[in-house]
Design a protein around this motif. Structure first.
Motif, PDB file in Angstrom:
ATOM      1  N   ASP A  12      -4.330   0.641   4.776  1.00 13.80           N
ATOM      2  CA  ASP A  12      -2.974   0.139   5.076  1.00 13.80           C
ATOM      3  C   ASP A  12      -2.818  -1.327   4.677  1.00 13.80           C
ATOM      4  OD1 ASP A  12      -2.542   2.658   6.088  1.00 13.80           O
ATOM      5  OD2 ASP A  12      -1.750   1.978   8.017  1.00 13.80           O
ATOM      6  N   PHE A  20       0.854  -1.195   0.000  1.00 12.48           N
ATOM      7  CA  PHE A  20       0.000   0.000   0.000  1.00 12.48           C
ATOM      8  C   PHE A  20       0.883   1.236   0.000  1.00 12.48           C
ATOM      9  CE2 PHE A  20       0.344   0.964   4.651  1.00 12.48           C
ATOM     10  CZ  PHE A  20       0.976  -0.184   5.070  1.00 12.48           C
ATOM     11  N   ASN A  21       0.309   2.419  -0.019  1.00 11.22           N
ATOM     12  CA  ASN A  21       1.043   3.697   0.077  1.00 11.22           C
ATOM     13  C   ASN A  21       2.298   3.663  -0.797  1.00 11.22           C
ATOM     14  OD1 ASN A  21      -0.940   3.890   1.984  1.00 11.22           O
ATOM     15  ND2 ASN A  21       0.389   4.521   3.658  1.00 11.22           N
ATOM     16  N   PHE A  62      -4.837   6.895   1.214  1.00 15.88           N
ATOM     17  CA  PHE A  62      -3.532   7.545   1.411  1.00 15.88           C
ATOM     18  C   PHE A  62      -2.829   7.635   0.060  1.00 15.88           C
ATOM     19  CE2 PHE A  62       0.755   8.168   2.914  1.00 15.88           C
ATOM     20  CZ  PHE A  62       0.657   8.734   4.181  1.00 15.88           C
ATOM     21  N   TYR A  79      -8.486   8.825   7.390  1.00 18.00           N
ATOM     22  CA  TYR A  79      -7.656   9.504   6.393  1.00 18.00           C
ATOM     23  C   TYR A  79      -8.434   9.696   5.096  1.00 18.00           C
ATOM     24  CZ  TYR A  79      -3.234   8.819   8.956  1.00 18.00           C
ATOM     25  OH  TYR A  79      -2.220   8.861   9.873  1.00 18.00           O
ATOM     26  N   LYS A 128      -4.582  16.414  11.344  1.00 16.59           N
ATOM     27  CA  LYS A 128      -3.271  16.549  10.702  1.00 16.59           C
ATOM     28  C   LYS A 128      -3.448  16.428   9.199  1.00 16.59           C
ATOM     29  CE  LYS A 128      -2.122  11.706  11.704  1.00 16.59           C
ATOM     30  NZ  LYS A 128      -1.057  10.783  12.119  1.00 16.59           N
ATOM     31  N   ARG A 145       5.583   0.067  -0.948  1.00 17.24           N
ATOM     32  CA  ARG A 145       5.678  -0.258   0.479  1.00 17.24           C
ATOM     33  C   ARG A 145       5.101  -1.649   0.679  1.00 17.24           C
ATOM     34  NH1 ARG A 145       3.166   2.610   5.947  1.00 17.24           N
ATOM     35  NH2 ARG A 145       3.497   0.785   7.264  1.00 17.24           N
ATOM     36  N   VAL A 164      -5.579  -1.238   8.968  1.00 15.96           N
ATOM     37  CA  VAL A 164      -5.965   0.034   9.605  1.00 15.96           C
ATOM     38  C   VAL A 164      -7.208   0.547   8.869  1.00 15.96           C
ATOM     39  CG1 VAL A 164      -5.267   2.362  10.268  1.00 15.96           C
ATOM     40  CG2 VAL A 164      -3.561   0.535  10.193  1.00 15.96           C
ATOM     41  N   TYR A 208       9.119   3.395   4.731  1.00 17.15           N
ATOM     42  CA  TYR A 208       7.731   3.287   4.285  1.00 17.15           C
ATOM     43  C   TYR A 208       7.249   4.553   3.590  1.00 17.15           C
ATOM     44  CZ  TYR A 208       6.273   5.289   8.940  1.00 17.15           C
ATOM     45  OH  TYR A 208       6.087   6.042  10.070  1.00 17.15           O
ATOM     46  N   ASP A 209       6.106   4.445   2.938  1.00 22.32           N
ATOM     47  CA  ASP A 209       5.409   5.548   2.266  1.00 22.32           C
ATOM     48  C   ASP A 209       6.300   6.285   1.256  1.00 22.32           C
ATOM     49  OD1 ASP A 209       3.470   4.693   3.981  1.00 22.32           O
ATOM     50  OD2 ASP A 209       3.273   6.561   5.086  1.00 22.32           O
ATOM     51  N   VAL A 256      -8.781   4.327   5.791  1.00 21.39           N
ATOM     52  CA  VAL A 256      -7.626   5.077   5.286  1.00 21.39           C
ATOM     53  C   VAL A 256      -7.636   5.086   3.759  1.00 21.39           C
ATOM     54  CG1 VAL A 256      -5.112   5.261   5.197  1.00 21.39           C
ATOM     55  CG2 VAL A 256      -6.210   4.417   7.286  1.00 21.39           C
TER      56      VAL A 256
END
Ligand code: BMA
Length: 325
Positions: A301, A41-42, A281, A240, A210, A57, A276, A101-102, A279
């Motif tokens: 995730d 993912f990501n 992302f 997210y 955030k 990732r 998770v 990661y990411d 999300v």
């Protein structure tokens, strides 16, 4: 912008009025796509040669986070290497990394640059370059810990490399605003400036806890198109979603417009459930010469997905649905 190849694309579904729509075949990469993976993912994708390359990732079944190179003819069906990227020394001998990661990837001048969240006594922003997605050269971390979501602009601005990032903490970070930093050489970073902050809860709650830069920004005639993630802390944890902003071409710390409503938020089952839940992302976006945009995003995730939109429609939406801050 990509002229010579076709980016992945699927027309807006009949009857849909969405500015961003999901690929009907999501997810494009399943969690067990390589033998060791727990989740993929990501991840970031770029045009490469006659097709596409990516940096993925892949968390393994010990849930160790690492990045893997992959290749695709069409940008949808991927062959991901079974071994993670092994870094050689780039502009430093210090290539310590507890985890990676990411990732994000962009081409600047003569090579591909990769940024990611790098474990160096906590999360910070790692940088590496490659010419071929076979040999990778790790450079100095951009910042002190703790920082995440380091995203390079695809060209120098005012003669310097430019990077967005999100100073954070050593954990799950219940705060976070987007900053920009500049470097003459990809080693020393400074001139740190605020780009944008979280929003007041009552104005746009999906991005009130955030925010973090997503894909490498896309240069348009109206400015830099930046997709970003926004987070709300709910009684069931973080959620997210994805929005977009338009940043000034020459001074990208100046936000011209920014979406008050989200563009994409967890709603499909593969976004709502997984390691998770809740999300989306985004880590990569491709635009072709006709202004078609293909977005790659991680879902829950766990898996990798795609969504599509038209640049002109997205720009019009950002302008007419903007926060006035
Ligand atoms: C962030 C990062 C992302 C992840 C997100 C949701 O802090 O760890 O990789 O997708 O949390 O868990």
């Amino acid at each position: 912008m990509i002229n010579k190849i076709n980016i992945p694309w699927e027309h807006r579904p009949a009857g849909s009025t969405e500015v961003i729509w999901r690929y009907s075949q999501n997810p494009i990469i399943s969690r067990y796509a390589i033998p060791t993976s727990n989740s993929i993912f990501n991840s970031a994708v770029v045009p490469f040669g006659d097709g596409f390359a990516g940096v993925f990732r892949c968390d393994n079944k010990a849930v160790q986070m690492n990045i893997f190179a992959g290749f695709s003819a069409d940008g949808i069906h991927w062959n991901i290497n079974h071994e993670p990227i092994v870094m050689k020394a780039g502009n430093t001998e210090e290539i310590h990394s507890d985890y990676k990661y990411d990732p994000r990837v962009t081409y600047i001048e003569d090579r591909w640059w990769i940024t990611w969240c790098n474990g160096y006594h906590g999360p910070t922003v790692g940088i590496a370059y490659t010419f071929d997605f076979k040999d990778f050269y790790q450079c100095e971390n951009a910042f002190l810990p703790f920082n995440r979501n380091g995203v390079l602009f695809p060209q120098k601005i005012g003669g310097k490399y430019a990077m967005l990032s999100r100073p954070s903490d050593n954990g799950h970070t219940p705060f976070g605003d987007i900053y920009i930093s500049y470097s003459p050489d990809m080693k020393y970073w400074g001139e740190h400036r605020l780009v944008m902050k979280v929003t007041p809860f009552e104005e746009s709650a999906w991005q009130c806890t955030k925010i973090g830069a997503g894909p490498v920004p896309i240069l348009t005639e109206a400015g830099w198109l930046l997709f970003y993630h926004g987070v709300i802390n709910t009684c069931n944890g973080f959620r997210y979603s994805m929005g977009a902003a338009l940043l000034d071409t020459d001074h990208p710390e100046k936000v011209l417009y920014r979406t008050k409503p989200y563009l994409l938020a967890p709603a499909e089952i593969y976004e709502l459930t997984g390691d998770v839940p809740n999300v989306v992302f985004p880590c990569a976006a491709l635009m072709d010469s006709e202004g078609k945009i293909a977005i790659y995003y991680g879902a829950a995730d766990t898996v990798t997905c795609m969504a599509f939109g038209y640049c002109d429609e997205i720009l019009a939406f950002i302008k007419s649905n903007s926060i006035h801050s």
